[in-house]
Design a protein around this motif. Structure first.
Motif, PDB file in Angstrom:
ATOM      1  N   SER A 368       0.824  -1.210   0.000  1.00  0.00           N
ATOM      2  CA  SER A 368       0.000   0.000   0.000  1.00  0.00           C
ATOM      3  C   SER A 368       0.855   1.255   0.000  1.00  0.00           C
ATOM      4  O   SER A 368       0.511   2.257  -0.632  1.00  0.00           O
ATOM      5  CB  SER A 368      -0.941  -0.002   1.214  1.00  0.00           C
ATOM      6  OG  SER A 368      -0.209   0.035   2.425  1.00  0.00           O
ATOM      7  N   GLU A 369       2.004   1.205   0.679  1.00  0.00           N
ATOM      8  CA  GLU A 369       2.901   2.365   0.699  1.00  0.00           C
ATOM      9  C   GLU A 369       3.526   2.587  -0.683  1.00  0.00           C
ATOM     10  O   GLU A 369       3.758   3.723  -1.085  1.00  0.00           O
ATOM     11  CB  GLU A 369       3.981   2.178   1.759  1.00  0.00           C
ATOM     12  CG  GLU A 369       3.451   2.287   3.183  1.00  0.00           C
ATOM     13  CD  GLU A 369       4.450   1.850   4.235  1.00  0.00           C
ATOM     14  OE1 GLU A 369       4.228   2.147   5.412  1.00  0.00           O
ATOM     15  OE2 GLU A 369       5.448   1.186   3.871  1.00  0.00           O
ATOM     16  N   SER A 372       1.083   4.466  -2.680  1.00  0.00           N
ATOM     17  CA  SER A 372       1.103   5.882  -2.286  1.00  0.00           C
ATOM     18  C   SER A 372       2.329   6.584  -2.870  1.00  0.00           C
ATOM     19  O   SER A 372       2.251   7.730  -3.319  1.00  0.00           O
ATOM     20  CB  SER A 372       1.104   6.007  -0.754  1.00  0.00           C
ATOM     21  OG  SER A 372      -0.079   5.473  -0.202  1.00  0.00           O
ATOM     22  N   GLN A 375       1.807   7.486  -6.416  1.00  0.00           N
ATOM     23  CA  GLN A 375       0.985   8.681  -6.572  1.00  0.00           C
ATOM     24  C   GLN A 375       1.819   9.937  -6.353  1.00  0.00           C
ATOM     25  O   GLN A 375       1.646  10.951  -7.044  1.00  0.00           O
ATOM     26  CB  GLN A 375      -0.189   8.656  -5.603  1.00  0.00           C
ATOM     27  CG  GLN A 375      -1.170   9.807  -5.782  1.00  0.00           C
ATOM     28  CD  GLN A 375      -1.738   9.866  -7.183  1.00  0.00           C
ATOM     29  OE1 GLN A 375      -2.284   8.880  -7.686  1.00  0.00           O
ATOM     30  NE2 GLN A 375      -1.617  11.016  -7.845  1.00  0.00           N
ATOM     31  N   THR A 405       1.806  11.185   3.146  1.00  0.00           N
ATOM     32  CA  THR A 405       1.078  10.483   2.081  1.00  0.00           C
ATOM     33  C   THR A 405       1.547   9.031   1.977  1.00  0.00           C
ATOM     34  O   THR A 405       0.736   8.103   1.846  1.00  0.00           O
ATOM     35  CB  THR A 405       1.284  11.205   0.732  1.00  0.00           C
ATOM     36  OG1 THR A 405       0.732  12.514   0.807  1.00  0.00           O
ATOM     37  CG2 THR A 405       0.609  10.432  -0.402  1.00  0.00           C
TER      38      THR A 405
END
Length: 408
Positions: A368-369, A372, A375, A405
């Motif tokens: 998941s990191e 991020s 992004q 983030t």
């Protein structure tokens, strides 16, 4: 991962302090440094919230001599507990270490040598206030074995120094840097503070002109932060001074980075610039601070100093008198500690390495990191270099937001 989801296991000052065996495994194999906190200042700067004391504030409750005696005891106890790995870096900070004079700082380094010893090629730094230095001071430090000097310049503008309650004259920092170089120090740092209320663009340019004229190999530049409880915070609250403006701070940072880069000083951490390493100069970056940022171990000695060894972090009692009293009883002067979880250590690793020019390894991020981080790249705040997330120029201005983030 939620950056605020864990609470480290804390130990109160009422519990005798001891490092668990697991935290001592590998000590000496990881980077190991010594930080020495000198809590004395001639005057108190209005923006400073460090653990420092003027002579009037201390009265007769503590002195440089009682502090030094306590320091020797703490270092001896620390060496006994850790197995005395040779220090690869030593950093004497404060406060105003240069108030101890060349002889006093020589005594400090002697205490480190007699307890831990210095590794071959160790970096040994002291902070200094330009007004409490001289050619003789730098000669004494060079003879004692110091290898690096960090001078608090802040600004070349008299009215900016006055707002900061700094006592040195504008030209003294550059003169001190040149004296240090003449004494044989090839590694000299100048500290700048930007965004002080009343600072103009031309004031910053004058400061940068002065820094570059000193021909130092390292510059640190920090945006002014108005800390709660300081005299400056009270002035801002009363409307006597405006709060720093974020847009102005961003513009000033860009100006600093541009001028320093043109002069051959390149960023390696968001607030730090150094000249390129050469065969003659060696590593011009601050190796002690890199130890913090790269997750190394360090013992912080002195009132209020913080330490970290093998996933355990602790801090000393703040007042110099209490610090000396506890050590006189043969006790480490620990005020509290926390045992970091794996999640805590991961969060701190991301927070620190993301600020480095070498960047944050993708291999250390969860699935998941990584999404991020992708992004962040799409938003133009970072790029991927050699499987590391590296901040762009715009990303450095928003480093804290980038880190949040990635971690959330």
């Amino acid at each position: 991962m939620n950056a605020t989801s864990t609470t480290p296991t804390r130990q109160s000052e009422a519990t005798p302090f001891a490092l668990p065996a697991r935290s001592l495994e590998g000590v000496g194999k990881r980077p190991f440094g010594i930080y020495i906190h000198v809590p004395f200042c001639a005057t108190r700067c209005g923006y400073c919230d460090f653990n420092t004391y003027t002579a009037g504030e201390l009265g007769t409750s503590a002195s440089p001599q009682s502090w030094l005696e306590g320091l020797r005891r703490e270092l001896d106890l620390a060496a006994e507990m850790t197995g005395a790995p040779a220090a690869k870096t030593v950093f004497v900070g404060g406060g105003t270490p240069s108030l101890l004079g060349g002889d006093g700082l020589s005594d400090v380094l002697s205490a480190v040598r007699s307890s831990f010893g210095l590794a071959s090629g160790a970096e040994v730094t002291t902070e200094s206030n330009p007004e409490s230095t001289s050619p003789e001071f730098f000669d004494a430090l060079r003879s004692a074995g110091f290898t690096r000097i960090s001078l608090g310049m802040q600004s070349a503008a008299q009215h900016v120094l006055k707002i900061l309650d700094r006592t040195h004259t504008p030209g003294r920092a550059v003169a001190a840097a040149k004296e240090a170089r003449a004494a044989g120090f090839s590694h000299v740092n100048l500290d700048l503070i930007y965004g002080t209320p009343g600072e103009r663009d031309q004031d910053l340019d004058a400061s940068l002109d002065a820094v570059l004229s000193a021909d130092v190999d390292h510059v640190s530049a920090y945006a002014l932060i108005v800390e709660d409880g300081t005299a400056m915070a009270r002035k801002v609250r009363r409307g006597e001074l405006p709060a720093p403006d974020d847009d102005v701070l961003a513009s000033r940072y860009e100006r600093i980075d541009s001028r320093l880069s043109e002069a051959g000083l390149h960023w390696y951490e968001v607030s730090n610039w150094a000249k390129a390493e050469t065969a003659d100069s060696g590593d011009t970056r601050c190796r002690h601070n890199l130890g913090y940022w790269d997750g190394g171990d360090w013992w912080g000695a002195g009132p209020g100093a913080h330490s970290h060894v093998g996933g355990v972090r602790w801090w000393n009692v703040k007042h110099p008198a209490r610090y000396a009293e506890q050590l006189a009883l043969g006790e480490l002067p620990v005020g509290g500690s926390e045992d970091l979880t794996a999640e805590d250590e991961h969060m701190e690793r991301v927070m620190l390495t993301a600020r480095l020019r070498t960047g944050l390894p993708l291999s250390e991020l969860s699935a998941s990191e990584r999404l991020s981080a992708e992004q962040v790249v799409v938003d133009g705040l970072a790029v991927i270099e050699n499987d590391h997330v590296v901040l762009t120029d715009r990303g450095r201005l928003l480093a804290d937001a980038v880190i949040r983030t990635i971690l959330t």
